[in-house]
Scaffold this motif. Structure first.
Motif, PDB file in Angstrom:
ATOM      1  N   ILE A 138      43.389  21.711 -14.566  1.00 53.85           N
ATOM      2  CA  ILE A 138      42.180  21.657 -14.170  1.00 53.85           C
ATOM      3  C   ILE A 138      42.202  20.266 -13.091  1.00 53.85           C
ATOM      4  O   ILE A 138      42.043  19.264 -13.849  1.00 53.85           O
ATOM      5  CB  ILE A 138      40.969  21.953 -14.566  1.00 53.85           C
ATOM      6  N   ARG A 139      42.459  20.352 -11.944  1.00 52.58           N
ATOM      7  CA  ARG A 139      42.409  19.121 -11.081  1.00 52.58           C
ATOM      8  C   ARG A 139      40.841  18.674 -10.712  1.00 52.58           C
ATOM      9  O   ARG A 139      40.360  19.552 -10.110  1.00 52.58           O
ATOM     10  CB  ARG A 139      43.258  19.354  -9.805  1.00 52.58           C
ATOM     11  N   LEU A 140      40.692  17.714 -10.892  1.00 50.85           N
ATOM     12  CA  LEU A 140      39.250  17.028 -10.905  1.00 50.85           C
ATOM     13  C   LEU A 140      39.295  16.346  -9.473  1.00 50.85           C
ATOM     14  O   LEU A 140      40.366  16.161  -8.855  1.00 50.85           O
ATOM     15  CB  LEU A 140      38.747  15.902 -12.050  1.00 50.85           C
ATOM     16  N   ILE A 141      38.212  15.949  -9.082  1.00 49.75           N
ATOM     17  CA  ILE A 141      37.746  15.412  -7.703  1.00 49.75           C
ATOM     18  C   ILE A 141      38.413  13.912  -7.529  1.00 49.75           C
ATOM     19  O   ILE A 141      38.792  13.413  -6.514  1.00 49.75           O
ATOM     20  CB  ILE A 141      36.458  15.333  -7.362  1.00 49.75           C
ATOM     21  N   SER A 142      38.785  13.459  -8.811  1.00 50.27           N
ATOM     22  CA  SER A 142      39.287  12.160  -8.943  1.00 50.27           C
ATOM     23  C   SER A 142      40.985  12.335  -8.514  1.00 50.27           C
ATOM     24  O   SER A 142      41.743  11.275  -8.433  1.00 50.27           O
ATOM     25  CB  SER A 142      39.233  11.424 -10.117  1.00 50.27           C
ATOM     26  N   GLY A 143      41.620  13.407  -8.602  1.00 48.50           N
ATOM     27  CA  GLY A 143      42.834  13.706  -8.337  1.00 48.50           C
ATOM     28  C   GLY A 143      43.619  13.843  -9.467  1.00 48.50           C
ATOM     29  O   GLY A 143      44.905  14.172  -9.440  1.00 48.50           O
ATOM     30  N   LYS A 144      43.131  13.783 -10.642  1.00 47.34           N
ATOM     31  CA  LYS A 144      43.843  13.871 -11.697  1.00 47.34           C
ATOM     32  C   LYS A 144      43.507  15.135 -12.624  1.00 47.34           C
ATOM     33  O   LYS A 144      42.667  15.916 -12.240  1.00 47.34           O
ATOM     34  CB  LYS A 144      43.552  12.765 -12.846  1.00 47.34           C
ATOM     35  N   SER A 145      44.429  15.495 -13.702  1.00 48.09           N
ATOM     36  CA  SER A 145      43.947  16.681 -14.353  1.00 48.09           C
ATOM     37  C   SER A 145      44.284  16.533 -15.847  1.00 48.09           C
ATOM     38  O   SER A 145      45.273  16.908 -16.606  1.00 48.09           O
ATOM     39  CB  SER A 145      45.202  17.729 -14.019  1.00 48.09           C
ATOM     40  N   PRO A 146      42.986  15.472 -16.442  1.00 48.00           N
ATOM     41  CA  PRO A 146      43.124  15.361 -17.694  1.00 48.00           C
ATOM     42  C   PRO A 146      42.587  16.717 -18.739  1.00 48.00           C
ATOM     43  O   PRO A 146      42.800  16.724 -19.945  1.00 48.00           O
ATOM     44  CB  PRO A 146      42.102  14.080 -18.016  1.00 48.00           C
ATOM     45  N   PHE A 147      41.962  17.542 -18.271  1.00 46.97           N
ATOM     46  CA  PHE A 147      41.688  18.599 -18.603  1.00 46.97           C
ATOM     47  C   PHE A 147      42.441  20.254 -18.298  1.00 46.97           C
ATOM     48  O   PHE A 147      42.926  19.986 -17.256  1.00 46.97           O
ATOM     49  CB  PHE A 147      40.124  19.121 -18.215  1.00 46.97           C
ATOM     50  N   THR A 148      42.391  21.242 -19.247  1.00 43.89           N
ATOM     51  CA  THR A 148      42.988  22.427 -18.853  1.00 43.89           C
ATOM     52  C   THR A 148      42.189  23.667 -19.099  1.00 43.89           C
ATOM     53  O   THR A 148      41.309  23.568 -20.205  1.00 43.89           O
ATOM     54  CB  THR A 148      44.417  22.444 -19.631  1.00 43.89           C
ATOM     55  N   GLU A 149      42.323  24.955 -18.472  1.00 43.01           N
ATOM     56  CA  GLU A 149      42.054  25.939 -18.920  1.00 43.01           C
ATOM     57  C   GLU A 149      42.983  26.593 -19.818  1.00 43.01           C
ATOM     58  O   GLU A 149      44.244  26.340 -19.796  1.00 43.01           O
ATOM     59  CB  GLU A 149      42.029  27.029 -17.916  1.00 43.01           C
TER      60      GLU A 149
END
Length: 216
Positions: A32-43
């Motif tokens: 899951i790409r966040l508004i910060s540009g990173k993806s620390p989470f996933t579905e």
């Protein structure tokens, strides 16, 4: 993972807590790409995943009890984001450096007042968390108090980055940092917004505080 193991039980009963390797057949993830540009989470998706019964944590159908215990400590940990950690720079020092770079005292009376108010609130949170830890070591349970820390700490951390953005002016608008190895302020500011979602939203924490601590 919390899984429903008794479909006839009430919503908080009939749930079991199980552990399994993410490489288990049938487990897949999608970042899951966040508004910060990173993806620390996933579905995370489960397709006919099978887990051995000996991987149940605690008692069968009693997983919500385990989950509540974990959430208590997770919320206290997230609440600590409102305090300075890992040698982070105090907000007043950050403002002082900007003022010195511009050749004088920071001119914004409003911002100076907000920085002072922030640092007072930060100190109050630190003292209250220390007191709660002392009470826990003396045998008292943390319980719903962790929701208070989670709410206040995350809202405080968002205030910290709002003030850093305001102090930095147009320099805060850079998406990529000018310093190697340092993340741009705009990205960390956007990331701070997630603090009030992860571990249970601020709205959920306020409901718990109202019900469990204030008895409303």
């Amino acid at each position: 993972c919390l899984v429903r193991t008794d479909s006839g039980a009430s919503k908080h009963e009939g749930i079991s807590f199980v552990l399994f390797d993410m490489t288990t057949p049938g487990v897949t993830t999608k970042p899951i790409r966040l508004i910060s540009g990173k993806s620390p989470f996933t579905e995370t998706f489960f397709d006919n995943v099978r887990v051995e019964k000996n991987q149940v944590v605690g008692e069968l159908h009693r997983g919500w009890t385990v989950a509540k215990y974990l959430l208590t400590h997770e919320r206290e940990m997230i609440g600590s984001s409102g305090l300075l950690t890992g040698g982070a720079e105090p907000l007043a020092n950050f403002a002082r450096a900007i003022a010195e770079a511009s050749g004088g005292v920071f001119p914004g009376t409003y911002l100076r007042s907000e920085i002072a108010r922030f640092e007072i609130d930060e100190a109050c949170l630190a003292l209250t968390m220390d007191r709660a830890r002392d009470e826990t070591e003396a045998g008292a349970g943390l319980g719903a108090v962790s929701s208070m820390f989670k709410y206040y700490g995350t809202e405080l951390n968002k205030r910290r980055f709002e003030l850093r953005m305001a102090l930095s002016g147009s320099d805060a608008l850079h998406w990529d940092s000018r310093t190697a190895g340092v993340e741009a302020l705009s990205r960390t500011w956007l990331r701070s917004k997630g603090n009030s979602i992860e571990g249970g939203t601020s709205e959920i924490q306020l409901n718990i505080i109202a019900k469990r601590l204030l008895g409303l």
